[in-house]
Design an enzyme around this catalytic site. Structure first.
Site: not given
Length: 308
Positions: A156, A185, A77-78, A197, A199-201
């Protein structure tokens, strides 16, 4: 003799699997009469490890995707997010072949590479548009006359604290009205594409890609009201770093960074320019979630009429 068609090929040249895949893709596309275009820096990287591709059209990044019918990406994905920076201004669709781990943005896996190239040659794919975000950063706050720093994101825009010892104090605003303040944080503002991505984490919901919305997900917030939020696609989300707090930093897709002094203001809206993704499979997004996350679905029976 070429067909007048061209494909931009991007690869994670630091991975041996990507180097081998680039050789295969280049050879098959070239034999089919397509011009293969690559970044000059990647051609040099491949040559340094003994992989010389010819013929190849070596180009600089600024012009890489102009006039191509597709951008084919070999990596995770990167690598695909890096390719999106080149493809988005030109309106070229992206087709990712996953050589990483989850590879949520990728459409194909390495073992399907031959069939994927055939689909490219035959133009056997559909193109869907994914919502992106416009991001404006007012480093001195509003009213000082300084122009904002502008960026964009497919996945994001993440506001994070710059110092690990202290929390970041900020106020959230939606459509011009303050909603809540947090010591946290950071905050993730994501598209539906980015919901799987960062947001899920951070504990945000998974949003189907055909839903037009903007997610706001606080990270480790010390506040009573600190739940993930889903707002409409026409909303304007603003985050203000309080004047007496630690500095922050803004990352767009983990690639483009803006430093945020105390007092900075970040405004996030839906962008007019989408990212276009080439799709080979018509499988529902539900099936993609099950496959990518290895979700347990044993025991599912479905509707009785579908089993007849």
């Amino acid at each position: 003799m070429t067909s007048g068609r061209s494909v931009l090929l991007l690869a994670h040249t630091g991975r041996p699997a990507a180097v081998r895949s680039a050789e295969l893709v280049h050879g098959r596309l070239s034999r089919a009469g397509l011009t293969v275009r690559m970044l000059r820096s990647e051609v040099e990287d491949l040559a340094a490890v003994g992989c010389t591709l010819a013929p190849v059209e070596a180009v600089e990044a600024a012009e890489a995707a102009e006039g191509v019918e597709l951008v084919m990406v070999l990596g995770g994905d990167g690598t695909l997010l890096r390719a999106a920076e080149l493809a988005r201004p030109a309106g070229a669709p992206l087709l990712g072949v996953n050589l990483g781990h989850v590879g949520f943005l990728a459409e194909a896996e390495r073992e399907d590479l031959g069939a994927t190239v055939r689909s490219v040659v035959d133009r056997d794919y559909v193109v869907e548009e994914r919502m992106t975000l416009d991001v404006a950063v007012f480093n001195g706050g509003r009213g000082d006359g300084a122009p904002p720093v502008r960026s964009w994101a497919l996945n994001e825009a993440t506001l994070e604290k710059a110092e690990s010892r202290r929390m970041l104090e900020m106020v959230l605003e939606v459509d011009g009205r303050p909603l809540s303040s947090w010591g946290c944080d950071g905050v993730v503002c994501a598209t539906p594409t980015g919901s799987t991505a960062h947001a899920f984490s951070a504990g945000g919901p998974v949003v189907w890609p055909d839903v037009e919305a903007l997610l706001v997900v606080p990270i480790s917030a010390h506040a009573l009201f600190a739940r993930p939020l889903v707002v409409g696609p026409e909303a304007t989300v603003a985050l203000e770093v309080l004047p007496d707090t630690t500095p922050g930093v803004l990352w767009c897709d983990g690639r483009r960074m803006v430093e945020l002094p105390a007092g900075a203001r970040i405004e996030i809206t839906r962008a007019d320019t989408p990212v276009r993704l080439a799709r080979l499979h018509r499988a529902p997004f539900t099936d993609r979630l099950v496959a990518k996350f290895g979700l347990p679905v044993s025991g599912w029976r479905g509707r009785a009429e579908d089993r007849r």
